[in-house]
Design an enzyme around this catalytic site. Structure first.
Site, PDB file in Angstrom:
ATOM      1  N   ARG A  61      39.561  32.384  34.245  1.00  8.97           N
ATOM      2  CA  ARG A  61      38.780  33.532  33.795  1.00  8.97           C
ATOM      3  C   ARG A  61      37.620  33.041  32.922  1.00  8.97           C
ATOM      4  O   ARG A  61      37.823  32.597  31.794  1.00  8.97           O
ATOM      5  CB  ARG A  61      39.641  34.522  33.006  1.00  8.97           C
ATOM      6  CG  ARG A  61      38.811  35.688  32.444  1.00  8.97           C
ATOM      7  CD  ARG A  61      39.643  36.892  32.042  1.00  8.97           C
ATOM      8  NE  ARG A  61      40.444  36.681  30.860  1.00  8.97           N
ATOM      9  CZ  ARG A  61      41.104  37.664  30.222  1.00  8.97           C
ATOM     10  NH1 ARG A  61      41.040  38.911  30.670  1.00  8.97           N
ATOM     11  NH2 ARG A  61      41.832  37.399  29.162  1.00  8.97           N
ATOM     12  N   ASP A  94      45.593  38.804  21.822  1.00 12.29           N
ATOM     13  CA  ASP A  94      44.297  38.188  22.066  1.00 12.29           C
ATOM     14  C   ASP A  94      43.209  39.119  21.539  1.00 12.29           C
ATOM     15  O   ASP A  94      43.496  40.081  20.818  1.00 12.29           O
ATOM     16  CB  ASP A  94      44.109  37.827  23.545  1.00 12.29           C
ATOM     17  CG  ASP A  94      44.040  39.052  24.458  1.00 12.29           C
ATOM     18  OD1 ASP A  94      43.936  40.192  23.965  1.00 12.29           O
ATOM     19  OD2 ASP A  94      44.068  38.854  25.692  1.00 12.29           O
TER      20      ASP A  94
END
Length: 530
Positions: free
Chosen positions: A166, A445
């Site tokens: 990603r 996160d």
């Protein structure tokens, strides 16, 4: 092959930085410059379009399905064939690109591993460049590690998870690499370095570069990525359709353009994924100015909330109609080592969540910790016999109203305190260079910090009335904020506070919450402090 630019002029913005000569080769810099010259202007235009759309949302416009792309939604077409090593994605583990994480994740027993340069990686120069080296070493099976403290060696098993990468989102710049004094696109740097160094290696092993693309808001952004893929494949001399991607559906606008996203990436796309926390963050951010719009404590907004359930089911419906995977969301729980009862309770929550996903029709799911791989796999193995369940078609119609339905719930002092506490603790770790942070038995996160600070800003802006009848004012916020800061200082202790980034985290969060205008992404101002 497209002719490479002969004299690259991409420069390190700070000559004291480690130049990472094995990654930033002259040829790799040529490629980054070619990407920058061809695609950065359009990227900036797409970001400007987001701002224009936000002005309309702030005036009361609601997201809706696009009339001009109706034919794409109604016509019968399919995306390209899914590669063999991506057919079964029942359990995906995700995490940052640190060396130990890469080894452990690839060895975890998960079907795939999403190596994340975005929300779970703090984008320090060393994290990013070492991450590129770690992925290259993993793909060549040269990766290993000796942990001196634990006196333990780490190396790859014979069988490992399939790797997906990603890159950072379109809104982010890479300030350390510049051309004519302007930063390069973080998306193009992460993507470009990975494909440049790994494409031929992967193809020789009958694999290919696979990606997760984050935070897309409009189908024109999918078209942009498709052109990036096509250009890069031609530049590197590999066939069209070599690269494959999965899109994260983590913006409220995206739900209204799922068919369009797939259509414009149909030679490359293999799935959509439900990015839960970012989706709620986007929902609040985009619709914040609408009358009577107020989202309750984030813990009260679950996948069973009507708008989240509708979003999940629509992803499944559209993906299966177009012949690609519908990936479920994250189980962020991590093992509770010192409390068997609490650990078992957490595992039961994971099992219930994964059971709902697989029964609804998802083809796979996400976990954040290797210990959860077997838990999620057991649930999917029980309810999904084949490699996936793309053949399962959902006939129900899902309306714009269902996708936008306001979740019921309350705003409480406990919710305010939790948002303040978690945001400070996460930001402090992020500013120190750690983007995946264990807090209260969850692996958090950047999405958690985003929704936490956005809720605080929004509740203040809306003068939210708490469950106990008090109005959430700046005075009340300051009082609770100062109290939570004192608690953090007391628990951490003076030495930890002195050595950490607590002061910077506290100041940044307070500035973000009390600013007149909601900052689009907290990682943009935070990045300047790294």
């Amino acid at each position: 092959m497209i002719e490479a630019i002969q004299q690259p002029t991409v420069k390190l913005s700070n000559l004291s930085l480690n130049p990472y000569p094995a990654i930033l080769t002259p040829e790799a810099l040529q490629f980054l410059l070619a990407l920058h010259k061809k695609f950065n202007k359009k990227r900036l235009e797409l970001l400007s379009n987001r701002e224009k759309q936000q002005v309309l949302f702030d005036k009361g416009v609601m997201p809706d399905f696009l009339e001009k792309t109706k034919s794409i939604r109604e016509e019968n077409w399919k995306a390209a064939t899914i590669p063999a090593d991506l057919l079964d994605r029942r359990v995906e583990i995700t995490g940052p690109v640190g060396r130990k994480m890469v080894i452990n994740a690839l060895n975890s027993g998960a079907s795939t591993f999403m190596a994340d340069f975005e929300d779970s990686t703090s984008p320090t120069w060393n994290n990013l460049m070492e991450g590129q080296q770690n992925l290259l070493d993993a793909n060549t099976r040269r990766i290993d590690l000796y942990d001196q403290k634990k006196q333990k060696s780490y190396k790859l098993n014979e069988k490992v998870a399939t790797l997906l990468v990603r890159p950072r989102g379109l809104h982010l710049d890479e300030k350390h690499l510049t051309y004519k004094g302007k930063s390069l696109s973080a998306s193009l740097v992460d993507f470009g370095l990975y494909v440049f160094h790994n494409t031929k290696i992967l193809l020789e092993d009958e694999r290919a570069p696979y990606f997760y693309l984050p935070k897309l808001e409009h189908y024109k952004e999918a078209k942009w990525w498709n052109k990036v893929f096509e250009f890069s494949q031609e530049y590197l001399g590999v066939p069209k359709g070599t690269f494959k991607c999965t899109l994260l559906v983590e913006t409220i606008k995206a739900s209204f353009q799922l068919h369009e996203f797939i259509y414009y990436l149909r030679d490359h796309i293999v799935g959509l994924n439900c990015g839960r926390w970012d989706y709620i963050f986007s929902y609040i951010k985009k619709l914040k100015s609408h009358p009577d719009f107020l989202v309750p404590n984030r813990d009260q907004v679950t996948m069973e909330s009507p708008f989240m359930d509708a979003y999940s089911r629509l992803v499944i419906k559209v993906c299966h109609q177009r012949g690609i995977h519908a990936m479920g969301g994250m189980a962020a729980q991590i093992p509770i080592r010192n409390n068997d009862a609490a650990n078992e309770q957490a595992l039961q929550k994971v099992k219930k969540d994964k059971e709902r996903e697989v029964k609804n029709g998802h083809d796979g799911t996400w976990v954040a910790h290797p210990d959860l791989v077997s838990v999620a796999k057991e649930v999917f193995d029980e309810h999904m016999v084949g490699a996936n369940q793309i053949e399962k078609q959902i006939e129900e119609e899902i309306s714009a109203g269902q996708l936008l339905e306001l979740p019921k719930g309350t705003v409480t002092e406990e919710g305010i305190r939790k948002n303040i506490n978690v945001a400070i603790l996460y930001l402090e770790s992020w500013l120190k260079g750690r983007g995946a942070v264990a807090l209260y038995h969850l692996m958090e996160d950047a999405a958690t910090a985003e929704i936490s600070r956005t809720q605080l800003w929004h509740w203040l802006d809306k003068k939210a009335v708490l469950e106990d009848g008090r109005e959430f004012t700046i005075n009340l916020f300051n009082q609770i904020f100062d109290d939570e800061v004192e608690k953090i200082i007391l628990i951490a202790g003076p030495e930890v506070i002195k050595q950490g980034k607590y002061k910077e985290a506290v100041e940044l969060l307070k500035k973000l919450v009390l600013s007149e205008k909601l900052e689009e992404f907290l990682t943009i101002p935070a990045y300047q402090q790294l």
